[in-house]
Design an enzyme around this catalytic site. Structure first.
Site, short mmCIF file in Angstrom:
data_model
loop_
_atom_site.label_atom_id
_atom_site.label_comp_id
_atom_site.label_asym_id
_atom_site.label_seq_id
_atom_site.Cartn_x
_atom_site.Cartn_y
_atom_site.Cartn_z
N CYS A 1 -11.02 -5.47 42.15
CA CYS A 1 -9.83 -6.31 42.10
C CYS A 1 -9.86 -7.21 40.86
CB CYS A 1 -9.68 -7.11 43.39
SG CYS A 1 -8.00 -7.74 43.66
N HIS B 1 -10.64 -3.13 48.10
CA HIS B 1 -11.69 -3.90 48.75
C HIS B 1 -12.25 -3.12 49.94
CE1 HIS B 1 -11.08 -7.73 46.66
NE2 HIS B 1 -9.78 -7.59 46.82
#
Length: 496
Positions: A345, A450
């Site tokens: 991310c 994630h």
């Protein structure tokens, strides 16, 4: 149905509220009860994607969209064998600076609330908090509520929406837990109780001594003396657990060495100030032969086999911090030697060539230049669960090729090939469309997904090993409180 509410309060932050609430969720679920967790307000950059009311395709009053809650309540829901949803943590504050947080109400970012002073915001959101709790009470046999900090912060009592106001609303039976390892536990318990008004003291059903080391007999006569002064018994003395298996709710994990046997993989995770979703690396702590540690300086990455750049709530600011520590050069040198680098991310965004922010979300600046990508920040936030399959991964990460992984996305950025570099033939290999790329050399991997290491297939592919399952962790926690609570206390708490 109107659930019995059991609330876990703490004398301080870090007393053990989150893990005890998780253990209670599994304990009561094991009794055949329908259980849900609840925390009115959480402050954390560790968040999970869960069901939210409304959204395209949802039925009236149903769930069809996605939102965010704190990771602690997500894990508590799993321990309770419940489907996590935004009502379990209706207000989430995600710190972006020392004096400012992004406010997430019932799973959705609220710009208006984010700009509002805290005291005014509390009264405005209380009706939604109370409604979320009431809905969970109507659907369950037991609701396990977690407080925040201490209920005796007398400067905050008038605007409290997370501790005793919740306890009074639910008429919860409250356990007050303290960390005895810090010292002063009995003073903490008595002082907290004494600072509460009489009607709130009446809700305290028991004291819990957590993180005890030594001979329990040496505590006498203090528990009885405390009960004589307060009328509240010490109902449990919980031994120190150096690693209970749950991710830390806030801050960084305990990175003391725990690798069993020979260490074959040393992984350094860069610990920048606004790190987010660090809980996703918890499974790596339990993989045999893996040594996980934090990196805050170039010396901390020396000798590492992998360097991980985790998520960030302030990518540009954390990238500036990383450069100020000299970690940019250390990471570049590691990659040049063929060492593995993983960006997740915000970490992916840092690995690219540039950050472009035209909407004031994060900030502009050059990236580390390890992937020929550019990230543009957008006002709209992507929040969704994702199941994807890695494509033709090559090089050091080749064992991920073809592996299907379940994860989640929480990001403002959109990342793509750098146009000028692509025109000259310098492109990143796209492994999952719009979500994952690697460099031509194959040792630098960046992805928006994630939860990579929470997937058993990924751990088997990368390490040839399995980590203990979350379910085993929950069962261990439940067994622990069953052993260490006084007989009959847990049953009595749940009786209407």
């Amino acid at each position: 149905m109107s659930a019995r509410c059991i609330m876990v309060l703490g004398t301080t932050s870090g007393a053990g509220k989150s893990w005890l609430a998780t253990a209670l969720c599994r304990h009561y679920s094991n009794q055949g009860l329908k259980v849900a967790p609840f925390k009115a307000q959480n402050m954390s950059n560790n968040a999970r994607v869960v069901a939210a009311p409304g959204g395209e395709g949802s039925e009236a009053g149903g769930f069809g969209a996605w939102g965010e809650i704190g990771s602690a309540q997500y894990f508590q829901a799993l321990a309770a064998r419940a489907v996590p949803d935004v009502r379990m943590n209706p207000l989430l504050l995600k710190p972006e600076a020392d004096t400012h947080s992004q406010v997430v109400l019932l799973g959705q970012v609220s710009d208006a609330l984010s700009q509002m002073p805290w005291r005014g915001r509390s009264e405005k959101v209380w009706p939604q908090i109370a409604a979320a709790l009431d809905a969970l009470r109507a659907e369950n046999d037991v609701v396990v509520i977690e407080g925040a900090g201490s209920p005796a912060e007398i400067n905050l009592h008038a605007s409290d929406i997370v501790n005793m106001r919740v306890a009074r609303h639910a008429q919860a039976r409250c356990l007050l837990v303290t960390d005895i390892d810090r010292g002063g536990a009995f003073a903490h318990l008595y002082g907290t109780w004494a600072l509460l008004p009489a009607d709130e003291r009446a809700l305290i059903a028991g004291f819990v001594l957590n993180k005890f080391r030594g001979d329990e007999a040496l505590l006498a006569p203090a528990p009885q003396m405390l009960q004589d002064k307060t009328g509240v018994p010490v109902v449990a003395t919980i031994p120190m657990q150096w690693d209970h298996g749950l991710p830390e709710e806030d801050g960084v994990f305990d990175d003391r060495a725990r690798a069993s046997g020979a260490v074959h993989t040393r992984i350094a995770v860069v610990a920048y100030p606004r790190i987010s979703n660090l809980d996703e690396f918890q499974p790596l702590k339990n993989v045999p032969g893996v040594r996980l540690s934090w990196a805050r300086s170039p010396a901390d990455v020396h000798g590492a086999d992998w360097i991980i750049l985790p998520g960030s709530k302030a990518t540009a600011a954390d990238l500036a911090w990383l450069r100020a520590q000299g970690l940019d050069a250390a990471i570049a040198a590691h990659a040049a030697r063929g060492g593995r680098v993983l960006g997740v991310c915000g970490g992916l965004q840092m690995l690219g060539e540039a950050l472009i922010d035209t909407v004031g979300v994060d900030g502009n600046g050059p990236g580390l230049g390890l992937l020929p990508l550019v990230t543009s920040f957008e006002a709209t936030k992507t929040v969704r669960p994702t199941r994807q399959c890695f494509g033709a991964v090559q090089g050091a990460w080749r064992h991920l090729a073809g592996v299907a992984v379940q994860g989640y996305e929480i990001h403002h950025g959109q990342t793509a090939q750098h146009p000028a570099m692509a025109a000259s033939g310098d492109v990143a290999r796209e492994l999952i469309p719009g979500l994952a790329w690697q460099n031509p050399g194959g040792n630098v991997l960046g992805l928006y997904l994630h939860g990579l290491f929470e997937d058993a297939a990924v751990l088997r592919a990368l390490f040839g090993a399995d980590a203990p399952t979350l379910d085993a962790v929950f069962e261990g926690l439940a067994a622990g409180i069953a052993r260490h609570f006084e007989p009959g206390v847990l049953d009595a708490l749940a009786v209407q």
